[in-house]
Enzyme design. Structure first.
Site, PDB file in Angstrom:
ATOM      1  N   CYS A  90       0.836  -1.194   0.000  1.00 30.29           N
ATOM      2  CA  CYS A  90       0.000   0.000   0.000  1.00 30.29           C
ATOM      3  C   CYS A  90       0.879   1.255   0.000  1.00 30.29           C
ATOM      4  CB  CYS A  90      -0.975  -0.037   1.181  1.00 30.29           C
ATOM      5  SG  CYS A  90      -2.376   1.100   0.990  1.00 30.29           S
ATOM      6  N   HIS A 178      -3.388  -5.130   0.229  1.00 29.64           N
ATOM      7  CA  HIS A 178      -2.839  -5.688   1.467  1.00 29.64           C
ATOM      8  C   HIS A 178      -2.841  -7.217   1.393  1.00 29.64           C
ATOM      9  CE1 HIS A 178      -2.696  -1.944   3.842  1.00 29.64           C
ATOM     10  NE2 HIS A 178      -3.714  -1.585   3.075  1.00 29.64           N
ATOM     11  N   GLU A 180      -1.247  -8.728   4.141  1.00 33.56           N
ATOM     12  CA  GLU A 180      -0.846  -9.020   5.519  1.00 33.56           C
ATOM     13  C   GLU A 180      -1.988  -8.936   6.523  1.00 33.56           C
ATOM     14  OE1 GLU A 180      -1.037  -4.586   5.726  1.00 33.56           O
ATOM     15  OE2 GLU A 180      -0.966  -6.175   4.223  1.00 33.56           O
TER      16      GLU A 180
END
Length: 267
Positions: A90, A178, A180
């Site tokens: 990001c 994302h 994660e």
């Protein structure tokens, strides 16, 4: 073989998420540096196997408000020169693009929630996305987008925001989305993010797809770990065979196309 990963945070509630347990279970150490707390970046990457740069609510061009954004550029350049693998997520992807001279600007539309992105032809061949679907289910939370740096390769694209993933150099990756996030992180961002989105719907979607998403994220992390290990082996060979003089410096400069990186190299 060094098993240390530098993780750069920009916001307290945007941590490494699933990255931390994945690597910890495999014997890796994560050195988490929180720039919002005034933590200092390392001066050298000699003992660092990879760099992971996380997200944040700030924009890359807000350097006056957040001076640490500018501080990260020399470290990113050094990672590129020394071929230390980078994973920018990001804001981290936007910082990587900006460091490489590519514009970062407002996205045609703000993306918040679950989206599908499509791997490009190059993305289907890239090691980072090996053994994943041609369409990736990903979580988004961003209002800006990056252009692909000169010499970079577009790896994934979306309908609303085209540029979703790129690689520059041998092993530096930028992901607009994302990979994660955990379910708890999504809930926290929904409570504290100050955005107007259908978070009830997002929560329902999260519960439906979390199993498949977690498997996909684990595969991407496993692929990145393989990239890091391969880079370490290559660096070791280079050090043993051609690190004795000017040839190593010449080789590194040829690998990197950005003139401003030369200032980081001694000599």
């Amino acid at each position: 073989m060094e098993k240390n990963i530098l993780v750069i945070k920009h916001v307290g509630n945007e941590g490494p998420g699933i990255i931390e347990p994945f690597f910890a279970e495999r014997g890796w150490d994560l050195n988490v540096v929180d720039m919002s707390l005034g933590d200092r970046l390392p001066e050298s990457l000699d003992s660092t196997a990879a760099v992971v740069i996380l997200g944040g609510f700030m924009n890359v061009y807000e350097e006056k408000e957040y001076p640490f954004l500018k501080e990260e550029e020399p470290l990113l350049l050094r990672a590129l020169v020394e071929e230390v693998p980078v994973l920018g997520i990001c804001l981290g992807a936007q910082l990587l693009a900006k460091t490489c001279g590519a514009p970062v600007e407002k996205s045609p539309e703000k993306e918040i929630g679950w989206y599908r992105v499509k791997k490009t032809t190059e993305g289907k061949k890239d090691s980072l996305f090996r053994n994943t679907s041609d369409y990736l289910q990903v979580f988004q939370w961003h209002g800006d987008t990056f252009q692909i740096p000169q010499g970079g390769v577009l790896l994934a694209e979306g309908r609303t925001c085209r540029n979703q993933a790129f690689r520059v150099g041998a092993n530096a990756y930028g992901l607009q989305f994302h990979v994660e996030v955990t379910e708890d992180m999504i809930d926290d961002w929904a409570r504290t993010g100050g955005e107007s989105a259908d978070f009830e719907k997002i929560g329902e979607e999260t519960k439906k797809i979390r199993e498949g998403y977690n498997l996909q994220a684990a595969q991407i992390m496993n692929n990145f770990m393989g990239i890091v290990e391969s880079a370490q082996r290559l660096r070791k060979i280079i050090k043993v065979f051609i690190e004795d003089g000017k040839e190593a410096k010449k080789r590194r400069r040829l690998l990197w196309w950005n003139e401003k990186a030369r200032d980081l190299l001694p000599g």
